[in-house]
Design an enzyme around this catalytic site. Sequence first.
Site, PDB file in Angstrom:
ATOM      1  N   PHE A 141       0.882  -1.162   0.000  1.00 53.49           N
ATOM      2  CA  PHE A 141       0.000   0.000   0.000  1.00 53.49           C
ATOM      3  C   PHE A 141       0.921   1.213   0.000  1.00 53.49           C
ATOM      4  O   PHE A 141       1.882   1.271   0.773  1.00 53.49           O
ATOM      5  CB  PHE A 141      -0.895  -0.013   1.244  1.00 53.49           C
ATOM      6  CG  PHE A 141      -1.900   1.102   1.253  1.00 53.49           C
ATOM      7  CD1 PHE A 141      -3.053   1.013   0.495  1.00 53.49           C
ATOM      8  CD2 PHE A 141      -1.704   2.235   2.016  1.00 53.49           C
ATOM      9  CE1 PHE A 141      -3.993   2.047   0.495  1.00 53.49           C
ATOM     10  CE2 PHE A 141      -2.635   3.271   2.017  1.00 53.49           C
ATOM     11  CZ  PHE A 141      -3.777   3.168   1.255  1.00 53.49           C
ATOM     12  N   ARG A 201     -12.605  -5.768  -5.380  1.00 52.68           N
ATOM     13  CA  ARG A 201     -12.125  -6.280  -4.106  1.00 52.68           C
ATOM     14  C   ARG A 201     -13.313  -6.563  -3.186  1.00 52.68           C
ATOM     15  O   ARG A 201     -14.163  -5.695  -2.980  1.00 52.68           O
ATOM     16  CB  ARG A 201     -11.204  -5.224  -3.495  1.00 52.68           C
ATOM     17  CG  ARG A 201     -10.209  -5.743  -2.514  1.00 52.68           C
ATOM     18  CD  ARG A 201      -9.247  -4.640  -2.099  1.00 52.68           C
ATOM     19  NE  ARG A 201      -9.917  -3.616  -1.305  1.00 52.68           N
ATOM     20  CZ  ARG A 201      -9.309  -2.884  -0.364  1.00 52.68           C
ATOM     21  NH1 ARG A 201      -8.020  -3.051  -0.109  1.00 52.68           N
ATOM     22  NH2 ARG A 201      -9.965  -1.973   0.305  1.00 52.68           N
ATOM     23  N   ASP A 226       3.332  -4.672   8.592  1.00 57.53           N
ATOM     24  CA  ASP A 226       2.095  -3.918   8.483  1.00 57.53           C
ATOM     25  C   ASP A 226       0.944  -4.933   8.486  1.00 57.53           C
ATOM     26  O   ASP A 226       0.809  -5.731   7.556  1.00 57.53           O
ATOM     27  CB  ASP A 226       2.111  -3.105   7.186  1.00 57.53           C
ATOM     28  CG  ASP A 226       0.847  -2.287   6.988  1.00 57.53           C
ATOM     29  OD1 ASP A 226      -0.218  -2.691   7.504  1.00 57.53           O
ATOM     30  OD2 ASP A 226       0.911  -1.256   6.293  1.00 57.53           O
ATOM     31  N   TYR A 262      -9.614   0.116  11.996  1.00 54.23           N
ATOM     32  CA  TYR A 262     -10.946   0.437  11.455  1.00 54.23           C
ATOM     33  C   TYR A 262     -11.400  -0.535  10.380  1.00 54.23           C
ATOM     34  O   TYR A 262     -12.454  -0.350   9.793  1.00 54.23           O
ATOM     35  CB  TYR A 262     -11.015   1.886  10.935  1.00 54.23           C
ATOM     36  CG  TYR A 262      -9.913   2.328  10.013  1.00 54.23           C
ATOM     37  CD1 TYR A 262      -9.909   1.969   8.682  1.00 54.23           C
ATOM     38  CD2 TYR A 262      -8.888   3.129  10.476  1.00 54.23           C
ATOM     39  CE1 TYR A 262      -8.903   2.389   7.834  1.00 54.23           C
ATOM     40  CE2 TYR A 262      -7.871   3.559   9.643  1.00 54.23           C
ATOM     41  CZ  TYR A 262      -7.880   3.187   8.326  1.00 54.23           C
ATOM     42  OH  TYR A 262      -6.875   3.613   7.483  1.00 54.23           O
ATOM     43  N   LYS A 263     -10.582  -1.549  10.118  1.00 51.84           N
ATOM     44  CA  LYS A 263     -10.993  -2.547   9.129  1.00 51.84           C
ATOM     45  C   LYS A 263     -11.629  -3.727   9.880  1.00 51.84           C
ATOM     46  O   LYS A 263     -12.751  -3.626  10.351  1.00 51.84           O
ATOM     47  CB  LYS A 263      -9.779  -2.975   8.302  1.00 51.84           C
ATOM     48  CG  LYS A 263      -9.151  -1.823   7.517  1.00 51.84           C
ATOM     49  CD  LYS A 263      -7.946  -2.284   6.725  1.00 51.84           C
ATOM     50  CE  LYS A 263      -7.197  -1.128   6.085  1.00 51.84           C
ATOM     51  NZ  LYS A 263      -7.924  -0.509   4.959  1.00 51.84           N
TER      52      LYS A 263
END
Lengths: 444, 444
Positions: free
Chosen positions: A170, A413, A239, A264-265
């Site tokens: 990312f 996704r 990560d 937050y995922k």
Amino acid sequence: MSEIQVSETSEASEVSEASEKPVPGDALAGRAEKLDAADALAAVRERFVLDDVVYLDGNSLGALPAHVPDRVADVVRRQWGELRIRSWDESGWWTAPERIGDRIAPLVGAAPGRIVVGDSTSVNVFKALVAAVRMARETGGSGQGGEGGGGGDGGEGSARDEILVDATTFPTDGYIARSAARMTGCEVRPVAPAEVPGALSGRTAAVLLNHVDYRTGRLHDLPSLTAAVHAAGAYAVWDLCHSAGALPIGLDEHGVALAVGCTYKYLNGGPGSPAFLYVRQDLQERFDSPLPGWNSHAEPFGMRPEYEPAHGALRGRVGTPDILSLLALEASLEVWDGVPIEAVRAKSLALTDFFLECVAAYVPAGRVECVTPAEHGLRGSQIALRCPDAGPVMKRLIERGVVGDFRRPDVLRFGFTPLYVGFGDAERAARVLAEVLAEAPGEE
Amino acid sequence: MSEIQVSETSEASEVSEASEKPVPGDALAGRAEKLDAADALAAVRERFVLDDVVYLDGNSLGALPAHVPDRVADVVRRQWGELRIRSWDESGWWTAPERIGDRIAPLVGAAPGRIVVGDSTSVNVFKALVAAVRMARETGGSGQGGEGGGGGDGGEGSARDEILVDATTFPTDGYIARSAARMTGCEVRPVAPAEVPGALSGRTAAVLLNHVDYRTGRLHDLPSLTAAVHAAGAYAVWDLCHSAGALPIGLDEHGVALAVGCTYKYLNGGPGSPAFLYVRQDLQERFDSPLPGWNSHAEPFGMRPEYEPAHGALRGRVGTPDILSLLALEASLEVWDGVPIEAVRAKSLALTDFFLECVAAYVPAGRVECVTPAEHGLRGSQIALRCPDAGPVMKRLIERGVVGDFRRPDVLRFGFTPLYVGFGDAERAARVLAEVLAEAPGEE
């Protein structure tokens, strides 16, 4: 929050059943129904606010746990509005970063005292990478064969002057790694994760890796890559944004030095809820933060002009924590009560297997290409489908109540959050996808 | 939110009246009543949740604006719970950092496009200081006489290798300055603000100053210090934590290069609400952040491996913003509707004058010593009283409903937030202080 009874094997056997008997057409809807009925985690869905949308974007923003609004209201009305400044002590505001870290710890395989919560993922990647470079130079590596360096951040004459970065990362990790490198006299070299072992050398100070690739959903081999990096005298920074809360990680078990993750995922902490930082216990006294704010001081209210770092993971703190976001996250984490992460992993694999089976049954061959590995050991908790017209296809999927996301240039996704996504959702998502694709032939 | 009608001069004349006629004993209570009745900002108090406590700790945590709980509930229940991921666009989450920056801008004398909100004060001090050092080296200073440097962060041969830091600063600024110095090859030199002009040299890269001293409440001379720093070819970074929302600052007017401020004190944004970063317009394209997260990218969703900074103040963004804290802050800022910062300043001086007058009348001479300057031009919006037994005295004050705070070793700190503190509060605080001191003679 009531306890969930989870049999150790129930999902796993459903997984094999789901995987071994591909069936076409409508039969899949019936299968989904049976799988949902047998799902030991099905009741956890009741803990969330959901509607008739199939929400497959929990890998971007987790759904709202049903009890969180009242808890946030209490933080605002009573803790802030009535107790005001007293809440720093009386409502436990001051200790929230480490307390919430301890709440996350079992989900990522860490003992208490290893994790603090606060700041964004990007800021934590910066802390961890700079600290990793400093540690690698300080003692010549992670204790297993390093060569040592010049010390200091200038990189003067240091043998450890390279940061390897996952070439498929990312982007923010790459940007931040370049900044950390620039400020510590290192160079950044992008390397595909599988090629990291061959790229390691006496120059390597730190390696920044993603546990699960944000685009393809590929799961990288954390234990063996960590061991390889450490054997080369460097430090791995992991990560965990796309694995925390989706699968067992085993940070302590695998001797991970430093890790950063998002809340937050799959942890459902709310939009932009703060990230977490893990520091292995034996490295905590050597964790030399580039952001030594007063919250990481041994005596923060001593107001002493000289900095003296606190002991333990507290060193990862910086400034005043953002209490509203933090305490919303803390409340959200209660949805995990009684939910073993192993059960989540088993259901995740069953769900993604079943979704792929439905896609194979419903979508004409060749219309989409799955870029997520089929092998369980290489798969996170999402399915990425390559499709030339992915942008407009995702738009139409969302219009029809199937919410995933589009990643340029051509990826659909779909994130599967086992706490609230069911097999019926997976079947419906694949069916609607097939409908949308049937209407709009792919075009580049 | 109804408009407040504020006469340009009403408070100022009350100030002189209050200052010129010291009166003893009970007469002060009557004076307070009259001053409150004439206070054009008195109605703003209705916008806050308050009780019968005299809250003089708004310089640590501002009180809760009454409309904020419902607004936060909407963010949680509807924006997160119902719209979920769509809120990044539909609820304006993505643009919140710069939108809220523009909302703060008029309160600190900035035009739109100069401020972004996000991260803690400490993190923003780091961004600003590192960027300041880089700018000073890049062109030989702020454009008025610098000598130029070697470029890069190593400080190799750079003439600009010193950061001056307010020697009386809130400690986090000093800690962060040392880290920024270490990472840019600079040294830190602590200097009292008044001595900064004499300490500037061709070596000075950046100067970190507090607008108002957190302990004494002394207001430093931002226009002249800024001019002196810039004339020496260095850049001033101002910490506005104790002035933003308390008095006019005039960032644009005085040519301030970089500034950082807190939003949970006089701006009432809620516990740990994110800080703001100001970058002067002509320096924005040169703002080279040490934390170049994906949110500051020119095309954040391009997912490009190479970093290309956005234009404008957006460069100060880093990672995903903490939406709950940010939007609570945004809602809180509505209490400023129709409230000119000049009126706030006038009332602040009137309040602190009146409080000092009451203290002088009620408290036996010699029992406390005011360390806040009497001169208006040197005073922020707090009064700091030195008192040998300040710790236990503050404890008893709080027990009796007068909430200030204690700063080691011997300071009683009383913050006056003109939006919700009245003259009756000031009189009562002084009266209770006198009672407490009468019961407990001072002891070291």
